[in-house]
Design an enzyme around this catalytic site. Structure first.
Site, mmCIF file in Angstrom:
data_model
loop_
_atom_site.group_PDB
_atom_site.id
_atom_site.type_symbol
_atom_site.label_atom_id
_atom_site.label_comp_id
_atom_site.label_asym_id
_atom_site.label_seq_id
_atom_site.Cartn_x
_atom_site.Cartn_y
_atom_site.Cartn_z
ATOM 1 N N ARG A 168 0.851 -1.191 0.000
ATOM 2 C CA ARG A 168 0.000 0.000 0.000
ATOM 3 C C ARG A 168 0.887 1.242 0.000
ATOM 4 O O ARG A 168 1.537 1.557 0.992
ATOM 5 C CB ARG A 168 -0.926 0.029 1.213
ATOM 6 N N ASP A 448 -3.652 3.121 14.348
ATOM 7 C CA ASP A 448 -2.837 3.692 13.276
ATOM 8 C C ASP A 448 -3.402 5.055 12.926
ATOM 9 O O ASP A 448 -4.224 5.603 13.671
ATOM 10 C CB ASP A 448 -2.766 2.755 12.072
#
Length: 543
Positions: A168, A448
């Site tokens: 990603r 996160d």
């Protein structure tokens, strides 16, 4: 490495920071030339698309609501499918995600998950060292040459039959300040994608394992079309056939849910599925509707996937994907083991099982976890309820998700504990992030950037709509806590000061940066406009 640069200008990209001996080969002359060619060809379009985002957000702030596009109705109504999905990706029942440090990569590849998404975005703080070490680690993993020995002498190496690797890159909005082309910072997306593709695409394609990418944070099908053009260019430059690069797109912004068919269509020669990036999606709901007082969300713990707007989003994603022959991936289980408390650990695992049962029975083809210990838990649920490799035959013709359902406000409350938890999560995560760590365990959850963004955006939303109607149980009155006390800046400032003082003496990642993090959080929360991204605001504070 010989690479065709399509007659790009001779001047390469310029590095604005030092390279260490172990990563100099990652960013060599060929890499700089490749990155420069990507920048010159695609950055003007990227910047124009970001301006389009800003213009649309201004219309939302003025009262417009997101909706399906009239001009693309023919795509939504048309009969078409995405390209066939490769054999290596036919079964994706459990995927694990995490940062790109060496030990994490090895453990994730060995975890028993079908896919490992190596994340340069939400779980990696983009220091130059982190990014280049991550690229070196992934290059070694692809070459079968990765190992790691801990300070205690424990050796880690990849076992046979590892997970399929997906990468990603950062979203279109993020810059990479350490590399400049023609005096401009390179796009973080192009930096992450370009380096990984240059070093690994041929080997992965030869092995029948990609290369595969997860694409984040897009808000429109035009942004997806830009990714398709970038990959077409890279395939030509690297001598790969068109469509060799495979992608999955995270539907994690509110505008994107209204363009899922169009996103699939724009990437139809290479896309394999869409993913419910639910934490960022909740953040995007708040950000997109930040000026709409009737759509204020209750505290994060009450915004579950069973509330109407999230249930409609996930089920429409399944219906859309399966009608086009693409996979519909479920969302993240953020829990981590609680080894010192068996009862609490079992309660956490029960939540994971319930969430995965909801996903598999709804028709999802797979799911995400954040910790290797959750792989067998999620896998057991999908194995029981999905004995086939996927559920493409589950078409969900029963799903009707119109605009009003996708935008429906969520009923609930704000508690003092929930308010304080948002302050603490923001402060803990931001302190760690600006100290170089992008993935932080907080209260037995792996936090996160996405979950920190929810906390930060909720604080702003509650405080800036405190004097008017809200989409909570107290709708029509001033926004208040569940005990009737007003939600105001005096409470925020006092809470921030208390949490700041406590964390300043608490051993934790980024402890030395708590003061800077608190100052930034205070500034962002008091600002008249909700900042687009916490990571953009914090980027100058990175080492």
């Amino acid at each position: 490495m010989a690479v065709s640069l399509h007659a790009s200008p001779a001047t390469p990209a310029r590095i604005t920071d030092a390279l260490n001996a172990t990563t100099a080969g990652v960013l060599d002359a060929d890499a700089l030339a490749f990155l420069a060619a990507l920048h010159r060809r695609f950055d003007p379009t990227r910047r124009a698309l970001l301006q389009t985002r800003a213009a649309r957000r201004a219309r939302f702030d003025a009262g417009e609501l997101p909706d399906f596009l009239a001009e693309t109705r023919a795509i939504r109504d048309g009969e078409w499918k995405v390209a066939p999905i490769p054999a290596a990706l036919q079964d994706r029942r459990v995927e694990i995600t995490g940062p790109v440090d060496r030990k994490m990569i090895i453990n994730a590849l060995n975890s028993g998950a079908k896919v490992f998404m190596a994340d340069f975005e939400d779980s990696t703080a983009p220091t130059f060292a982190n990014l280049l070490d991550g690229q070196r680690n992934l290059r070694d993993a692809v070459a079968g040459a990765i190992d790691y020995t801990s300070p205690e002498g424990k050796r880690y190496e990849v076992k046979p039959n590892p997970a399929v690797l997906m990468v990603r890159p950062r979203g279109w909005h993020l810059p990479e300040r350490h590399v400049e082309v023609d005096g401009e910072a390179l796009s973080g997306s192009l930096f992450d994608f370009g380096l990984f593709a240059l070093h690994n695409a041929k080997a992965l394609h030869t092995a029948g394992r990609g290369p595969c990418f997860y694409l984040p944070k897009m808000e429109s099908h035009r942004e997806a079309a830009l990714w398709n053009e970038v990959m077409n260019h890279a395939e030509d430059a690297l001598g790969l056939p068109r469509g060799a690069m495979k992608v999955t797109v995270l539907i994690e912004t509110l505008p994107a849910v209204f363009e899922m068919d169009e996103i699939l269509h724009a990437l139809r020669t290479r896309i394999t599925g869409l993913n419910c990036g639910r934490w960022d999606y909740i953040f995007s709901y708040i950000k997109t509707l930040r000026a709409h007082r009737d759509r204020v969300l209750p505290e994060r713990g009450q915004v579950l996937m069973t509330v109407p707007f999230l249930k409609a989003y996930s089920e429409l994603l399944i219906k859309t994907c399966h009608s086009r022959g693409a996979f519909a991936m479920g969302g993240m289980a953020a829990q981590i083991p609680i080894n010192h408390d068996p009862a609490a650990n079992e309660a956490a695992l029960a939540k994971v099982r319930a969430d995965k049962l909801r996903e598999v029975t709804a028709g999802h083809d797979g799911t995400w976890v954040a910790h290797p210990a959750l792989v067998p838990v999620a896998k057991a649920i999908f194995d029981e309820y999905m004995p086939t490799p996927n559920q493409l035959t589950v078409l969900r013709a029963d799903v009707v998700a119109d605009r009003d359902t996708l935008l429906a406000p969520s009923v609930g409350t704000i508690t003092h504990a929930g308010f304080a938890a948002n302050v603490e999560i923001c402060l803990r995560y931001l302190s760690a992030w600006i100290d170089g760590q992008g993935c932080v365990p907080i209260h037995h959850l792996m936090e996160d950037a996405a979950t920190a963004e929810i906390s930060r955006a909720q604080l702003w939303q509650w405080l800036h709509h405190a004097d008017g109607p809200a989409g909570l149980e107290s709708a029509g009155a001033a926004l208040a806590f569940d005990d009737g006390a007003p939600v105001d800046f005096a409470i925020f400032d006092a809470t921030l000061a208390t949490v700041r003082q406590r964390l300043s003496s608490t051993p934790m990642p980024g402890q030395a940066r708590v003061g800077e993090a608190a100052d930034l959080l205070g500034k962002l929360t008091h600002a008249d406009t909700l900042a687009d991204f916490l990571t953009l605001a914090a980027y100058p504070l990175l080492p």
